[in-house]
Design a protein around this motif. Structure first.
Motif, PDB file in Angstrom:
ATOM      1  N   ALA A  24       0.819  -1.214   0.000  1.00 46.40           N
ATOM      2  CA  ALA A  24       0.000   0.000   0.000  1.00 46.40           C
ATOM      3  C   ALA A  24       0.852   1.263   0.000  1.00 46.40           C
ATOM      4  O   ALA A  24       0.538   2.236  -0.683  1.00 46.40           O
ATOM      5  CB  ALA A  24      -0.938  -0.004   1.204  1.00 46.40           C
ATOM      6  N   GLY A  25       1.950   1.256   0.758  1.00 44.41           N
ATOM      7  CA  GLY A  25       2.801   2.437   0.823  1.00 44.41           C
ATOM      8  C   GLY A  25       3.397   2.794  -0.526  1.00 44.41           C
ATOM      9  O   GLY A  25       3.491   3.982  -0.883  1.00 44.41           O
ATOM     10  N   LEU A  26       3.808   1.793  -1.295  1.00 41.96           N
ATOM     11  CA  LEU A  26       4.367   2.048  -2.613  1.00 41.96           C
ATOM     12  C   LEU A  26       3.276   2.502  -3.579  1.00 41.96           C
ATOM     13  O   LEU A  26       3.512   3.363  -4.441  1.00 41.96           O
ATOM     14  CB  LEU A  26       5.060   0.788  -3.145  1.00 41.96           C
ATOM     15  N   ASP A  32       0.601   9.594  -5.352  1.00 38.91           N
ATOM     16  CA  ASP A  32       0.947  10.957  -4.952  1.00 38.91           C
ATOM     17  C   ASP A  32       1.862  11.626  -5.983  1.00 38.91           C
ATOM     18  O   ASP A  32       1.744  12.824  -6.253  1.00 38.91           O
ATOM     19  CB  ASP A  32       1.636  10.954  -3.584  1.00 38.91           C
ATOM     20  N   SER A  33       2.758  10.859  -6.538  1.00 36.71           N
ATOM     21  CA  SER A  33       3.730  11.431  -7.474  1.00 36.71           C
ATOM     22  C   SER A  33       3.115  11.767  -8.826  1.00 36.71           C
ATOM     23  O   SER A  33       3.530  12.726  -9.477  1.00 36.71           O
ATOM     24  CB  SER A  33       4.886  10.445  -7.697  1.00 36.71           C
ATOM     25  N   ALA A  39      -1.841   7.716 -14.841  1.00 37.47           N
ATOM     26  CA  ALA A  39      -0.590   8.434 -15.081  1.00 37.47           C
ATOM     27  C   ALA A  39       0.595   7.679 -14.496  1.00 37.47           C
ATOM     28  O   ALA A  39       1.681   7.641 -15.093  1.00 37.47           O
ATOM     29  CB  ALA A  39      -0.672   9.837 -14.486  1.00 37.47           C
ATOM     30  N   ALA A  40       0.396   7.067 -13.330  1.00 34.44           N
ATOM     31  CA  ALA A  40       1.476   6.308 -12.701  1.00 34.44           C
ATOM     32  C   ALA A  40       1.878   5.124 -13.559  1.00 34.44           C
ATOM     33  O   ALA A  40       3.077   4.861 -13.753  1.00 34.44           O
ATOM     34  CB  ALA A  40       1.038   5.837 -11.314  1.00 34.44           C
ATOM     35  N   SER A  50      12.672   4.745 -10.045  1.00 36.18           N
ATOM     36  CA  SER A  50      13.163   5.990  -9.452  1.00 36.18           C
ATOM     37  C   SER A  50      12.370   6.371  -8.208  1.00 36.18           C
ATOM     38  O   SER A  50      12.837   7.179  -7.404  1.00 36.18           O
ATOM     39  CB  SER A  50      13.086   7.135 -10.480  1.00 36.18           C
ATOM     40  N   HIS A  51      11.180   5.803  -8.048  1.00 38.53           N
ATOM     41  CA  HIS A  51      10.351   6.052  -6.866  1.00 38.53           C
ATOM     42  C   HIS A  51      10.524   4.977  -5.809  1.00 38.53           C
ATOM     43  O   HIS A  51       9.724   4.889  -4.866  1.00 38.53           O
ATOM     44  CB  HIS A  51       8.871   6.151  -7.266  1.00 38.53           C
ATOM     45  N   GLY A  52      11.565   4.148  -5.953  1.00 35.33           N
ATOM     46  CA  GLY A  52      11.878   3.164  -4.935  1.00 35.33           C
ATOM     47  C   GLY A  52      11.148   1.848  -5.073  1.00 35.33           C
ATOM     48  O   GLY A  52      11.137   1.048  -4.127  1.00 35.33           O
ATOM     49  N   ILE A  53      10.551   1.593  -6.240  1.00 29.96           N
ATOM     50  CA  ILE A  53       9.873   0.321  -6.443  1.00 29.96           C
ATOM     51  C   ILE A  53      10.932  -0.739  -6.745  1.00 29.96           C
ATOM     52  O   ILE A  53      11.692  -0.603  -7.710  1.00 29.96           O
ATOM     53  CB  ILE A  53       8.864   0.396  -7.608  1.00 29.96           C
TER      54      ILE A  53
END
Length: 381
Positions: A24-26, A32-33, A39-40, A50-53
């Protein structure tokens, strides 16, 4: 609040995000980004990384489970089924405030009920007959004042609370540790269908998801997050109800417990909560009195963002004419136009404190009165 969730056009992308298996956090980080699930997903693997996935999660997101996607698409084809994303304006405001809110919710029924002030009534699956009767009594009282009764559709206390709220003509929300279409226990299938038709069912899990042990503690955090408070009716010393109570306390919500016999093993969890600081209650009036100012605060917050509609109250301006029935009319006349405290209203009206508290709560949610520093005032002529 719009009648249909604003995520309708984003629903396919939200399904794909859910089927990709991200935590859920990812999921929230991507939403949010990029502002939306579509769009994500369009941003692609390099952006996700780049978003830590993590690399493995990127692979899963590129190739989500096709069976899960098909189940979700079939489920969403029903006009009464919705998916609310973290960025959706219809996402429940109280749930946003918990430490780890779900990135999306699958909702069967009326999504607006997730905005209504609610009391979670929880307890043992192996409840006694007396415990179920107590749960039903409190649920009926909450329903009578316009509060929503929330629970987890489990056997015992949960089922008794849902059933009583429905029978009283009130609102009830079931938060599941399965998919929104999976009843657990199976014998609660008719109850699940009735709640879907008359209330709301919410889950963070894709349709078709079966009962997995690890899902139920996370279900409890959603149940606590949607509610102003949690009432534990019966619970053993090791009980999921105690988890819900702890999560509610951590989220700053009220925790209530019913005392029981020292010889009843299903009372030991409640006694433990009482030793740890939960409020001991013996009647619905005590719960209503504690929740009334919290519900009023929520109503004011929602009215500030929504205008005339808040917390599940119907569209349109509030009606300020004195209510016709005896108790309501007496209290309305006692209220007048100057700020008046609870004690004075009890004295003027001749009603009990419990009756005054419950009526004022309903009026605040309906926009008839406002409350400042414990003093009540009419909002119109």
């Amino acid at each position: 609040m719009p009648d249909a969730p604003a995520t309708a056009t984003d629903a396919p992308a939200l399904l794909r995000l859910a089927a990709g298996g991200l935590r859920a956090g990812l999921q929230r980080r991507l939403l949010d980004s990029h502002g939306s699930a579509a769009a994500a997903l369009a941003a692609g693997p390099r952006d996700w990384a780049s978003h830590g996935i993590p690399a493995e999660a990127v692979r899963e997101l590129r190739n989500p489970d096709p069976d899960a996607l098909r189940r979700g698409e079939r489920w969403l084809a029903d006009p009464g089924h919705h998916v609310l994303g973290w960025r959706d304006p219809d996402y429940p405001p109280l749930l946003r405030r918990i430490a780890s809110p779900p990135a999306l919710l699958f909702v069967a029924g009326d999504p607006a009920l997730l905005w209504r002030p609610a009391l979670a009534i929880v307890g043992s699956r192996a409840a006694t007959a007396g415990g179920c009767a107590n749960a039903a009594s409190f649920a009926r009282a909450m329903a009578a004042t316009g509060l929503c009764v929330a629970s987890g559709l489990a056997a015992g206390i949960d089922g008794a609370a849902h059933q009583a709220a429905l029978e009283a003509g009130g609102a009830t929300v079931a938060v599941l540790g399965t998919g929104p279409d999976v009843a657990y226990p199976v014998r609660h299938r008719p109850l699940l269908e009735r709640i879907t038709a008359e209330g709301a069912v919410a889950s963070e899990h894709l349709p078709g998801t079966g009962p997995l042990r690890q899902h139920f503690p996370s279900r409890n955090r959603i149940l606590a997050g949607l509610s102003l408070g949690v009432l534990v009716v019966e619970a053993a010393e090791r009980s999921g109800a105690l988890v819900t109570a702890r999560l509610a306390a951590e989220a700053g919500r009220e925790v209530f417990a019913l005392p029981g016999s020292i010889h009843n093993p299903m009372a030991r969890g409640c006694h433990r909560l009482l030793r740890e600081g939960a409020a001991l209650v013996e009647s619905p009036a005590e719960v209503l009195e504690a929740l009334a100012p919290l519900a009023a605060d929520l109503a004011r917050t929602l009215r500030g963002s929504l205008g005339p509609v808040a917390a599940g109250v119907a569209h349109g301006p509030p009606t300020h004419a004195p209510p016709p029935d005896g108790d309501h009319h007496r209290l309305w006349e006692a209220l007048g136009h100057d700020p008046t405290g609870m004690d004075e209203l009890v004295e003027r009206s001749g009603l009990t404190a419990a009756n005054v508290s419950s009526i004022l709560l309903a009026w605040e949610l309906d926009g008839r009165v406002t409350s400042e520093h414990g003093r009540y005032t009419r909002t119109g002529a």
